[in-house]
Each structure stands twice: as C-alpha cells, then as structure tokens.
Design an enzyme around this catalytic site. Structure first.
Site, PDB file in Angstrom:
ATOM      1  N   HIS A 201      -0.988   0.402  -9.794  1.00  0.00           N
ATOM      2  CA  HIS A 201      -1.880  -0.318  -9.015  1.00  0.00           C
ATOM      3  C   HIS A 201      -2.227  -1.733  -9.709  1.00  0.00           C
ATOM      4  O   HIS A 201      -3.550  -1.931  -9.902  1.00  0.00           O
ATOM      5  CB  HIS A 201      -2.942   0.128  -8.230  1.00  0.00           C
ATOM      6  CG  HIS A 201      -3.352  -0.457  -7.093  1.00  0.00           C
ATOM      7  ND1 HIS A 201      -3.515   0.212  -6.014  1.00  0.00           N
ATOM      8  CD2 HIS A 201      -3.128  -1.753  -6.854  1.00  0.00           C
ATOM      9  CE1 HIS A 201      -3.811  -0.624  -4.790  1.00  0.00           C
ATOM     10  NE2 HIS A 201      -3.539  -2.117  -5.154  1.00  0.00           N
TER      11      HIS A 201
ATOM     12  N   ARG B  11       0.808  -1.089   0.146  1.00  0.00           N
ATOM     13  CA  ARG B  11      -0.105   0.107  -0.020  1.00  0.00           C
ATOM     14  C   ARG B  11       0.888   0.978   0.132  1.00  0.00           C
ATOM     15  O   ARG B  11       2.026   1.243   0.402  1.00  0.00           O
ATOM     16  CB  ARG B  11      -0.946  -0.062   1.193  1.00  0.00           C
ATOM     17  CG  ARG B  11      -2.149  -0.776   1.290  1.00  0.00           C
ATOM     18  CD  ARG B  11      -3.083  -0.555   0.033  1.00  0.00           C
ATOM     19  NE  ARG B  11      -4.332  -1.239  -0.158  1.00  0.00           N
ATOM     20  CZ  ARG B  11      -4.618  -2.211  -0.868  1.00  0.00           C
ATOM     21  NH1 ARG B  11      -3.497  -2.691  -1.384  1.00  0.00           N
ATOM     22  NH2 ARG B  11      -5.567  -2.926  -0.820  1.00  0.00           N
TER      23      ARG B  11
ATOM     24  N   GLU C  64      -3.740   7.768  -5.094  1.00  0.00           N
ATOM     25  CA  GLU C  64      -4.036   7.150  -6.439  1.00  0.00           C
ATOM     26  C   GLU C  64      -5.258   7.879  -7.006  1.00  0.00           C
ATOM     27  O   GLU C  64      -6.314   8.037  -6.287  1.00  0.00           O
ATOM     28  CB  GLU C  64      -4.172   5.652  -6.221  1.00  0.00           C
ATOM     29  CG  GLU C  64      -2.801   5.030  -5.535  1.00  0.00           C
ATOM     30  CD  GLU C  64      -2.960   3.506  -5.353  1.00  0.00           C
ATOM     31  OE1 GLU C  64      -3.988   2.789  -5.826  1.00  0.00           O
ATOM     32  OE2 GLU C  64      -2.048   2.762  -4.713  1.00  0.00           O
TER      33      GLU C  64
HETATM   34  C1  GLV Z   1      -5.130  -4.783  -4.157  1.00  0.00           C
HETATM   35  O1  GLV Z   1      -4.380  -4.010  -3.882  1.00  0.00           O
HETATM   36  C2  GLV Z   1      -5.674  -5.707  -3.132  1.00  0.00           C
HETATM   37  O2  GLV Z   1      -5.542  -5.524  -1.677  1.00  0.00           O
HETATM   38  O3  GLV Z   1      -6.344  -6.629  -3.491  1.00  0.00           O
END
Ligand code: GLV
Length: 369
Positions: free
Chosen positions: A317, A266, A295
């Site tokens: 991401h 994260r 983001e």
């Molecule tokens: C993606 O970032 C997730 O947490 O699945």
C-alpha cells in the site's frame, strides 16, 4: 489565539500537527506505528475531543459517532479513499468528514504506471538473476524476455482523478486506451487526450497513430494488454454501481492470457482467491497489487505462492508513499497539510461555517437543505 480545540490523531502525520498546536489546539497522537485498537478510539472520542484524525486503517462507524455525540465535530481522514468511514452513519449523526483528494493523484498514477512497467519487463525477476549470480551471459532471448509497454493497449477502469492522471501518463508512452467507468465519465478529457495524440502523430513525435475511447467493461477487458484499476471501493448497498469484487473469476477470465492487471485502488475490488487461481492457471500473464482484501497481506495468502512469484508483484500500500505527497504541510501539495486544513475548516467555521462549501468535506449531502 483561536479557541482551544482538542484533537486525537490515530497516527503521527508529521509537522502539520505542530501547526495545529501553534494555533492553540491540544493535540494527542497515538504513538505506535500500528493502528490503535477501536476501544482506544472510542475512549478518546468519549472523552470529548472535537476532532479525530484518521487513516484508512481505522473503522469509523455508528459506535464512534455515538461515543462522540454532542462533542465530536469532524473526522479528518488522511487519504483520498474513505471506505473505512461509514458514510451513512456519519450522515445520520451529522458529522462532516474530510479527505485528501487531489494531492496524491499524480503520485498514485505514476506508481500504477511504474508497476505496469516493472511487471511487463520482469524487473524483479531480472534483478534476482543479477543478485543471485545467475546472470551467465547476454543472449537475444534467454533466459526470458519481457513485454514492452510503449504502443500497447491499456484499459483504464475508473476515470476519476487518478484514472485520468494515469491516462495522461499512458499517453506519454503512445498507448491506446480503453476507458471504462460505471459512474463517472469525462468525455472532454478523453477528447483532449485524443487531440494531443493526433498532434504528436502529425508532428512526427509519435510513429503510429494511437487512440483513446470509452467502451464497456467487457470490451475493455477482452482487448487490453494491461488493465489498471482506479475505482473507489463501494460495497453492495452503498451505490447503484458497487465495485466490490468487480474483478472476479468471470471478469478475470475475460482478460487475454498475455494481459497484466495492476490494482492500486482498494483490495476488495478484486477477489484475491480468483486472482491467485487466474495466475496459477495462466488465464492472465501477471498482476501487480498495492492493495489487498486484508492489510497487511496475511502470511498464508495464496498470492504469496512460489509458483506464481515471478508473475505477481506485491507492494505494501505504497502508491501515495512519496515524501511531499504524504507529509507536506502545504494543503495544496501534501496529504498531511490537506488533512489538517480540512479539520481546521470545520472547527474554525471557515466558509461561513457552511460544510457544503468546504472543499475537503466529503459528505456534503448531509448538510444540504
Ligand atoms: C490511499 O490509499 C488513499 O486512499 O489515500
């Protein structure tokens, strides 16, 4: 036919929603690719929906639970991470929420591994040479060389599901491994990987003896050639071992100037301003990020600065963004399938209606007597 439940999905999660409709559910989907405004989520929840399907882009907090008081029965998140959902608030309102762990473990770990390789071997810069017609010759070391991954030392920061899968991938590349986790250690797994390494050496598959061990964060950061981050985001007050800005000026300065950092966990686990400085001032050799403090990554982010461009890979991401991982309707293979199954478990009272027995419910602590 099952009793009709009303569900609002904050984004389209594909065919799995059809499966809900086939079960008699009334399903409404926010049609835009961007996240819906919070106001709209509140409106839908207030209108009396039974289930809310969310992504990591949707802030789910007391305001949402208050709006759904007496009607909202489940929040089903299509992600393993759930830092967008206020767990304390969910618990206070006694609303179970589910996530989609496990089905994205291998996809995320392989993505972290690929980023590590792409960064170390300078693949992005090298392809630019070819595309921009700057590839003038084959030469032993010009215009630049990269670094091997094989045989190097990697620090795995966070040894939950994805960290352990990353260990498995790194073991295939004869890497030495320094493991660190502030909250969860799996010594059995690490022991098994060491046995695998020893067998590979004894049988002549690996040329050198390699090792894996748990160490302190300081030891991991000061000795590693690569650092791969796999911790959940936990802010101050959410845990006795918060991970917010775990990577900051102090910890980045501990890394070797030849070392590379990969973050697929994260964004807020890493202080981006500190990282940009670390890259500019060459405290570390490079970084690859898939997640950001904000983001999508803002246009004025210092991570975009041209002077650090060749040492800073920026992905959108994307770690779990593989076809089967994201969309399979099979709860044992796809995030969409698992998300919908989590929702069904709660709404249809599977497991005798006991939330603590439902595999995809996260906040079981709110329902244990
Ligand atoms: C993606 O970032 C997730 O947490 O699945």
């Amino acid at each position: 036919m099952t009793r009709k439940f009303r569900v609002f999905a904050t984004c389209d999660i594909g065919e799995s929603l059809e499966l809900l409709r086939q079960r008699g559910y009334e399903v409404e989907v926010y049609p835009q690719p961007e996240a819906p405004p919070k106001k709209l989520i509140l409106e839908k929840v207030k209108s009396g929906i039974d289930g809310l399907i969310t992504t990591l882009r949707d802030p789910i907090d007391a305001e949402v639970f208050e709006a759904g008081k007496g009607t909202l029965k489940v929040v089903a998140q299509i992600a393993v991470g759930f830092d967008n959902i206020n767990r304390a608030d969910a618990n206070r309102y006694k609303v179970p929420f589910t996530h989609t762990a496990d089905v994205l473990t291998e996809a995320t770990a392989e993505f972290a591994f690929f980023l590590m390789g792409a960064l170390a071997r300078k693949m992005w810069t090298a392809e630019h040479l070819t595309r921009e017609n700057k590839w003038g010759y084959w030469h032993p070391y010009l215009p630049f060389l990269g670094d091997e991954v094989t045989g190097k030392t990697v620090a795995i920061v966070g040894t939950g599901r994805i960290g352990l899968a990353m260990i498995k991938k790194c073991a295939g590349f004869d890497m030495n491994m320094l493991c660190y986790d502030p909250a969860y250690q799996n010594h059995e797994y690490v022991k098994a990987i060491q046995e695998l390494k020893d067998l590979q050496y004894d049988r002549g598959i690996s040329r050198e003896k390699t090792w894996i061990k748990y160490v302190t964060l300081d030891e991991a950061l000061t000795s590693a050639d690569f650092v791969s981050v796999h911790v959940p985001l936990l802010r101050e007050g959410e845990s006795t071992t918060p991970t917010y800005h775990l990577f900051n000026e102090r910890t980045l300065r501990m890394m070797k100037p030849t070392a590379f950092l990969v973050n697929t966990s994260r964004g807020p686990v890493l202080d981006e301003a500190a990282l940009a400085k670390a890259l500019r001032e060459k405290w570390i050799a490079g970084a690859a990020l898939d997640v950001y403090e904000k983001e999508p990554l803002p246009a004025d982010s210092p991570l975009r600065d041209p002077p650090i461009e060749d040492r800073c890979r920026l992905l959108p991401h994307f770690a779990s963004a593989a076809r089967i991982t994201r969309l399979s309707t099979d709860p044992n293979r796809g995030m969409a399938g698992r998300c919908v199954q989590g929702l069904i478990d709660v709404l249809e009272s599977n497991y005798g209606g006991d939330f603590t027995k439902m595999p995809y419910v996260v906040n079981k602590e709110a329902f244990t007597r």
